[in-house]
Write an enzyme that holds these catalytic residues in place. Structure first.
Site, PDB file in Angstrom:
ATOM      1  N   HIS A 208       0.848  -1.203   0.000  1.00 24.55           N
ATOM      2  CA  HIS A 208       0.000   0.000   0.000  1.00 24.55           C
ATOM      3  C   HIS A 208       0.884   1.254   0.000  1.00 24.55           C
ATOM      4  CE1 HIS A 208      -4.058  -1.800   0.537  1.00 24.55           C
ATOM      5  NE2 HIS A 208      -3.337  -2.823   0.944  1.00 24.55           N
TER       6      HIS A 208
ATOM      7  N   TYR B  96       3.435  -5.070   9.941  1.00 25.93           N
ATOM      8  CA  TYR B  96       3.306  -3.615   9.775  1.00 25.93           C
ATOM      9  C   TYR B  96       4.378  -2.907  10.606  1.00 25.93           C
ATOM     10  CZ  TYR B  96      -1.372  -4.236   7.635  1.00 25.93           C
ATOM     11  OH  TYR B  96      -2.423  -4.587   6.821  1.00 25.93           O
TER      12      TYR B  96
HETATM   13  C1  HEM Z   1      -1.010 -11.365   6.443  1.00 28.07           C
HETATM   14  C2  HEM Z   1      -1.733 -10.521   5.792  1.00 28.07           C
HETATM   15  C3  HEM Z   1      -1.263  -9.119   5.456  1.00 28.07           C
HETATM   16  C4  HEM Z   1       0.011  -8.652   5.252  1.00 28.07           C
HETATM   17  C5  HEM Z   1       1.303  -9.426   5.303  1.00 28.07           C
HETATM   18  C6  HEM Z   1      -0.090  -7.236   4.976  1.00 28.07           C
HETATM   19  C7  HEM Z   1       0.998  -6.396   4.752  1.00 28.07           C
HETATM   20  C8  HEM Z   1       0.952  -5.016   4.760  1.00 28.07           C
HETATM   21  C9  HEM Z   1       2.065  -4.119   4.880  1.00 28.07           C
HETATM   22  C10 HEM Z   1       3.529  -4.538   4.966  1.00 28.07           C
HETATM   23  C11 HEM Z   1       1.592  -2.846   4.886  1.00 28.07           C
HETATM   24  C12 HEM Z   1       2.396  -1.544   5.065  1.00 28.07           C
HETATM   25  C13 HEM Z   1       2.441  -1.184   6.561  1.00 28.07           C
HETATM   26  C14 HEM Z   1       3.190   0.103   6.866  1.00 28.07           C
HETATM   27  O1  HEM Z   1       4.356   0.254   6.483  1.00 28.07           O
HETATM   28  O2  HEM Z   1       2.611   0.960   7.564  1.00 28.07           O
HETATM   29  C15 HEM Z   1       0.173  -2.942   4.734  1.00 28.07           C
HETATM   30  C16 HEM Z   1      -0.685  -1.881   4.665  1.00 28.07           C
HETATM   31  C17 HEM Z   1      -2.056  -1.989   4.506  1.00 28.07           C
HETATM   32  N1  HEM Z   1      -2.805  -3.149   4.578  1.00 28.07           N
HETATM   33 FE1  HEM Z   1      -2.107  -5.005   4.803  1.00 28.07          FE
HETATM   34  N2  HEM Z   1      -1.406  -6.882   5.004  1.00 28.07           N
HETATM   35  C18 HEM Z   1      -2.158  -8.002   5.295  1.00 28.07           C
HETATM   36  C19 HEM Z   1      -3.524  -8.078   5.433  1.00 28.07           C
HETATM   37  C20 HEM Z   1      -4.391  -7.032   5.212  1.00 28.07           C
HETATM   38  C21 HEM Z   1      -5.826  -7.099   5.326  1.00 28.07           C
HETATM   39  C22 HEM Z   1      -6.637  -8.332   5.728  1.00 28.07           C
HETATM   40  C23 HEM Z   1      -6.287  -5.854   5.017  1.00 28.07           C
HETATM   41  C24 HEM Z   1      -7.696  -5.334   4.977  1.00 28.07           C
HETATM   42  C25 HEM Z   1      -8.681  -5.777   5.660  1.00 28.07           C
HETATM   43  C26 HEM Z   1      -5.147  -5.005   4.742  1.00 28.07           C
HETATM   44  C27 HEM Z   1      -5.204  -3.665   4.413  1.00 28.07           C
HETATM   45  C28 HEM Z   1      -4.126  -2.807   4.380  1.00 28.07           C
HETATM   46  C29 HEM Z   1      -4.233  -1.386   4.180  1.00 28.07           C
HETATM   47  C30 HEM Z   1      -5.498  -0.579   3.945  1.00 28.07           C
HETATM   48  C31 HEM Z   1      -2.935  -0.871   4.274  1.00 28.07           C
HETATM   49  C32 HEM Z   1      -2.498   0.577   4.156  1.00 28.07           C
HETATM   50  C33 HEM Z   1      -2.577   1.245   5.504  1.00 28.07           C
HETATM   51  C34 HEM Z   1      -1.912   2.589   5.446  1.00 28.07           C
HETATM   52  O3  HEM Z   1      -2.375   3.446   4.691  1.00 28.07           O
HETATM   53  O4  HEM Z   1      -0.923   2.758   6.174  1.00 28.07           O
HETATM   54  N3  HEM Z   1      -4.014  -5.750   4.870  1.00 28.07           N
HETATM   55  N4  HEM Z   1      -0.200  -4.284   4.667  1.00 28.07           N
END
Ligand code: HEM
Ligand code: HEM
Lengths: 368, 188
Positions: free
Chosen positions: A74, A344
């Site tokens: 993201h 995260y």
């Molecule tokens: C094991 C499962 C998942 C992994 C490995 C993963 C991984 C990541 C990572 C590495 C980030 C960046 C975090 C940062 O640097 O702040 C991220 C952001 C995000 N993830 Fe996931 N994610 C997972 C599951 C999900 C699920 C289930 C959702 C939604 C229901 C989701 C929605 C988001 C969103 C919206 C962002 C952006 C948040 C922001 O704007 O900082 N993710 N994810």
């Protein structure tokens, strides 16, 4: 104990034989090594194949490259601000202060899934919405939602294996279709989720997208009753399908630019809908939708009235960790939750220490 | 040498001995939880929820312990220790106190700089002690890891020295810190 010792006279122990001294020294060495090995074991040193937060984040970096200062997933996004007005309906399910009648300030971030911060907007790309509620006395509620009705992966391992399988081939710049087919075949829940995604019309922008939390949480009310809940932000703006003209758009930031125009026009609103699970509904598997007839509670209205480019101190510097929860909301047994929190944190720690490059959406783009 | 020759205590005072073993258990648990949580997807959340309050408890205990030490009479070092050894023992004890004081503060400070709510348990959380700065967070996060490894190294040195004295030199060094009177355990 070696028997070649005479009982000590007074406080002075009898001298040890050379053999006995060496044996005792060796004993001390073994104990120390065991203690060190114990810690290395806890730190995962003897388990090089186990998926750790660091290895997962390395996986994103392998596929998308390292973009200094950006989120590993993201990566492309903009910041928003506004407030949430609770109507009090949520107190039935949770004693969290956010559900008491009243208004709390929020900050948020809209994003596109994937680790490339300069990717071209694509209607099929996953749209993300991170949100942080600032409650009384420094308490917070953070969440990160997407515009999909289910999550395509049951476990972190499934996500990781798919991520690695989707790494573009250096020659074709596309994922190897054979690997994707193999993944589909071994993960029926993924194939099912993709079918659900493809059968639904895509909305025209961030403003009229429904964002789902997907993971289940445990809500506990003032009477101590705990209920499984999933939540969604349902847009007040009417659904408009993605137009063909839009997809052909030459503006590579059209989704973000459209949203900026929309919010400058008037505040954008969503309703926070809590879906109440029943016994037997899976709380540990975000790939399985709950039956459509589950009760839905409208807990209040979210209003976003300001937009900003990513900058020091705003949403850029926030980790929308889904396990920052207020009292009254607790994680379920979904294996994704603890993993997300850990990963995260790792992604946040890496990007926090890096030099920050300018975001795709600049302050100039956000001006009226 | 007989016990009647001197009025100096043979052991640390009871308060110091109790605090020592309580903190030893807490600090080893903290080091273990720390390395385990950052390597685990499934236990991360549960472990960090213990890590924060236990770390703050250590901060409180180390202050109590340091003050208590200032007002206590300590037993003399055993005759088997040379003056260099005594100096090293004393310096490493001071280093341990310093680390146990600074490490929780760094933990608290880094979460402050990242603007996480610093939840202890339930609705109880700490106020931030540093301004919001992700660069500061990143630097303190590295420091927290480095200090944890240093703490572990100092612990290993301390533990090795005590084992060596107790098992090889058999000068009853450990009985000075034993929870009992240390007399029954004649020899190891
Ligand atoms: C094991 C499962 C998942 C992994 C490995 C993963 C991984 C990541 C990572 C590495 C980030 C960046 C975090 C940062 O640097 O702040 C991220 C952001 C995000 N993830 Fe996931 N994610 C997972 C599951 C999900 C699920 C289930 C959702 C939604 C229901 C989701 C929605 C988001 C969103 C919206 C962002 C952006 C948040 C922001 O704007 O900082 N993710 N994810
Ligand atoms: C004597 C006290 C403490 C010890 C021995 C200790 C030890 C550790 C260790 C060994 C790690 C893993 C480091 C690594 O491998 O990178 C760690 C990480 C961490 N500690 Fe502590 N710690 C202490 C106190 C605290 C306190 C008081 C807090 C907060 C209030 C805290 C918050 C954290 C956090 C947030 C992490 C990193 C989690 C992540 O990166 O996701 N620690 N600590």
């Amino acid at each position: 104990m070696p028997s070649d010792e005479t009982p000590p006279a007074g406080n002075q122990p009898a001298p040890l034989s050379v053999f006995s001294t060496l044996a005792r020294l060796a004993g001390v060495g073994v104990i120390i090594l065991l203690v060190i090995a114990g810690f290395l074991y806890l730190g995962g040193w003897f388990n090089p194949h186990e998926l750790t937060p660091a290895r997962f984040v390395n996986g994103f970096q392998k596929v998308f490259g390292i973009h200094s200062g950006f989120r590993r997933n993201h990566a492309k996004g903009i910041c928003v601000r506004g407030f949430f007005e609770s109507n009090g309906n949520g107190t039935r399910l949770s004693k969290a202060v956010v559900f008491g009648v009243g208004r709390v300030p929020v900050i948020g971030r809209f994003s596109l899934g994937g680790g490339n911060p300069y990717a071209s907007d694509d209607p099929e790309a996953i749209r993300g919405f991170g949100l942080l509620f600032r409650l009384r006395d420094g308490e917070q509620w953070r969440m990160a939602m997407i515009n999909r009705p289910v999550f395509p992966f049951h476990t972190p391992r499934d996500f990781y294996d798919n991520l690695i399988a989707s790494k573009p081939d250096p020659k074709t710049h596309k994922p190897d279709p054979k690997k994707m087919v193999a993944f589909m075949a071994s993960h029926p829940e993924f194939a099912q989720a993709v079918k659900i995604f493809q059968s639904r019309p895509v909305s025209s922008g961030f403003d009229n997208s429904t964002f789902n939390g997907l993971n289940a949480f445990r809500f506990t009310n003032a009477a101590g009753v705990t209920t499984p809940v999933r939540w969604s932000m349902v847009p007040v703006d009417a659904f408009k399908p993605e137009g063909t003209a839009q997809s052909a758009n030459l503006d590579k930031n059209y989704l973000f630019d459209d949203f900026i125009t929309r919010i400058h026009n008037a505040p954008v609103q969503w309703r926070l809908i809590l879906t109440v699970g029943q016994s037997g509904d899976r709380t540990d598997d975000a790939t399985i939708p709950w039956p459509a007839d589950r009760e839905q509670v409208d807990a209040g209205r979210l209003t976003l009235d300001a937009v900003e480019a990513e900058a020091p101190g705003n949403c850029r510097d926030v980790n929308f960790d889904p396990l920052v929860l207020p009292v009254g909301i607790a994680p379920s047994d979904d294996p994704l939750l603890s993993a997300r929190s850990a990963i995260y944190s790792k992604s946040f720690t890496r990007r926090a220490g890096e030099k920050k490059e300018p975001s795709a959406i600049t302050p100039a783009d956000v001006r009226k | 040498m007989s016990a009647t020759m001197t009025t100096e205590p043979r052991q640390f005072p009871v308060s110091m001995r109790v605090l020592h073993w309580l903190m030893a258990a807490m600090v080893l648990t903290m080091l273990g939880i720390g390395v385990a949580m950052v390597a685990s997807l499934s236990y991360y959340h549960r472990l960090i929820s213990i890590h924060r309050p236990l770390g703050i408890l250590i901060l409180i205990f180390v202050v109590i312990r340091f003050v208590n030490r200032r007002f206590s009479t300590m037993p003399p070092f055993p005759a088997t220790m040379s003056s260099q050894e005594r100096f090293i023992a004393h310096a490493s004890e001071m280093l341990l106190y310093a680390l146990l004081f600074v490490q929780p503060l760094v933990g608290w400070g880094m979460l402050s700089a990242a603007r996480y709510p610093i939840v202890l348990f339930g609705g109880l959380h700490l106020f931030p002690i540093l301004p919001h700065s992700v660069m500061l967070y990143a630097a303190l996060r590295k420091t927290h890891t480095a200090l944890a490894y240093l703490l572990f190294a100092v612990f290993i040195a301390h533990f090795s020295a005590v084992l060596f004295h107790t098992v090889v030199l058999r000068d009853r060094l450990l009985s000075r810190m034993a929870l009992g009177d240390g007399v029954g355990s004649k020899e190891y």
